[in-house]
Design an enzyme around this catalytic site. Structure first.
Site, PDB file in Angstrom:
ATOM      1  N   LYS A  55      49.998  64.942  49.784  1.00  0.00           N
ATOM      2  CA  LYS A  55      49.009  63.850  49.828  1.00  0.00           C
ATOM      3  C   LYS A  55      49.702  62.500  49.648  1.00  0.00           C
ATOM      4  CE  LYS A  55      45.391  66.984  48.306  1.00  0.00           C
ATOM      5  NZ  LYS A  55      44.529  67.506  47.246  1.00  0.00           N
ATOM      6  N   GLN A  99      43.735  66.965  40.878  1.00  0.00           N
ATOM      7  CA  GLN A  99      44.053  68.198  41.587  1.00  0.00           C
ATOM      8  C   GLN A  99      43.547  69.411  40.799  1.00  0.00           C
ATOM      9  OE1 GLN A  99      45.312  68.213  44.670  1.00  0.00           O
ATOM     10  NE2 GLN A  99      45.398  70.429  44.824  1.00  0.00           N
ATOM     11  N   ASP A 122      37.649  63.094  47.013  1.00  0.00           N
ATOM     12  CA  ASP A 122      37.568  64.529  47.298  1.00  0.00           C
ATOM     13  C   ASP A 122      36.130  64.916  47.634  1.00  0.00           C
ATOM     14  OD1 ASP A 122      39.911  66.088  47.212  1.00  0.00           O
ATOM     15  OD2 ASP A 122      40.014  65.950  45.026  1.00  0.00           O
TER      16      ASP A 122
HETATM   17  N1  GUN Z   1      42.745  72.256  44.975  1.00  0.00           N
HETATM   18  C1  GUN Z   1      42.676  72.935  46.146  1.00  0.00           C
HETATM   19  N2  GUN Z   1      42.172  72.136  47.111  1.00  0.00           N
HETATM   20  C2  GUN Z   1      41.915  70.947  46.527  1.00  0.00           C
HETATM   21  C3  GUN Z   1      41.405  69.717  47.019  1.00  0.00           C
HETATM   22  O1  GUN Z   1      41.049  69.550  48.195  1.00  0.00           O
HETATM   23  N3  GUN Z   1      41.314  68.713  46.104  1.00  0.00           N
HETATM   24  C4  GUN Z   1      41.679  68.870  44.794  1.00  0.00           C
HETATM   25  N4  GUN Z   1      41.517  67.828  43.964  1.00  0.00           N
HETATM   26  N5  GUN Z   1      42.146  70.005  44.316  1.00  0.00           N
HETATM   27  C5  GUN Z   1      42.275  71.017  45.194  1.00  0.00           C
END
Ligand code: GUN
Length: 297
Positions: A55, A99, A122
């Protein structure tokens, strides 16, 4: 022989990144500032580290600012909630993510609900979740948003189609079903990993989205000819022929199912890159709303 098309998420995500880069350049040339995405990572879960790194790298590619805050897995819940409030109030940050998964002593629910909905890129907060079905939706959950964008860009119609979603998670399965039903105007069947006779439902799918985290769950006998398959699973499967000892696989037995599908996403290179592209789109949107006030989130 019938035609099968790979839904190339990597390529589409790269197109989206190019579009975003152009917008960032235009923003900067008008005297604006680059959107800023921040990420919080608690602990040292291997896949999470990779996802967050990806990211941050994507932010750099499109010219966004990025901040990564890493905390130890023993961090107190209260301290994390305080950091989130600090990010909510930080004028420099347009959007941020925490995350998942979090260590067991930290409540995911409390963490998500502490995030300001207008910075929740998100799309996990209850407010953004509820607004999936509003004509003025807020920030859409990143993975389902990425899947819808992938279908749109391949001109795959959803209206009136039977979409079967396997998985009901807060992050993917549940919002995927809602988006397909409302924005996509599809007829949606929402299955669960424990759905009795899963194949009975999946065989009816015009569009099959699978997000449960179980390799080879969907086999060729469970789909009909011409199905569109979207595999959201990312599983590490032991593989002694690989240097790192594993390979990535989705929830669908790709080799078998691809022979019957009209479109199918690969793993990796399908939905994964689209999630990141959606996160960037959400951050750009959040940043525009904050700086231009053109549309209240
Ligand atoms: N863990 C697995 N996929 C995601 C996601 O898209 N965002 C976040 N914050 N954690 C994750």
């Amino acid at each position: 022989m019938k035609k099968m098309t790979i839904l190339d998420g990597k390529k589409i995500a790269s197109d989206i990144e190019n579009e975003i880069s152009l917008e960032v350049q235009q923003l900067l040339s008008r005297g604006g500032r680059a959107p800023h995405l921040a990420a919080i990572l608690v602990g040292d879960d291997g896949p999470s580290l990779t996802y967050v790194d990806n990211k941050v790298k994507a932010c750099k590619r499109v010219g966004f600012e990025s901040t990564l805050m890493k905390f130890s897995s023993t961090m107190a819940e209260e301290k994390l909630l305080k950091e989130i409030v600090r990010f909510n109030e930080d004028e420099d940050i347009d959007g941020f993510i925490v995350q998942l998964p979090l260590p067991a002593h930290i409540s995911e629910e409390k963490v998500i609900e502490t995030i300001a909905p207008e910075k929740d890129v998100d799309g996990f907060t209850n407010q953004n979740y509820g607004r999936i079905i509003s004509p003025h939706h807020g920030l859409l959950p990143a993975t389902p948003y990425g899947v819808m964008e992938l279908l749109r860009r391949y001109k795959i119609p959803t209206k009136g189609k039977h979409a079967v979603v396997v998985g009901h998670s807060r992050v993917v399965g549940a919002p995927m079903g809602l988006l397909l039903a409302h924005e996509g105007q599809a007829t949606v069947t929402q299955c669960h990993i424990d759905t009795h006779d899963l194949g009975y439902f999946t065989r009816q799918a015009d569009i099959l989205c699978v997000a449960v985290g179980k390799p080879n769950l969907i086999t060729a006998d469970m789909v009909k000819e011409g199905v569109v398959v979207v595999d959201v699973g990312i599983n590490r499967v032991e593989d002694a022929t690989k240097k790192r000892g594993y390979r990535l696989a989705g929830d669908v037995n790709f080799d078998e199912v691809a022979k019957k599908a009209s479109f199918i996403t690969p793993v990796p290179g399908g939905v994964g890159p689209m999630t990141i592209a959606s996160l960037l789109l959400n951050t750009l949107h959040a940043s525009k709303v904050r700086t231009e006030g053109n549309n209240k989130l």
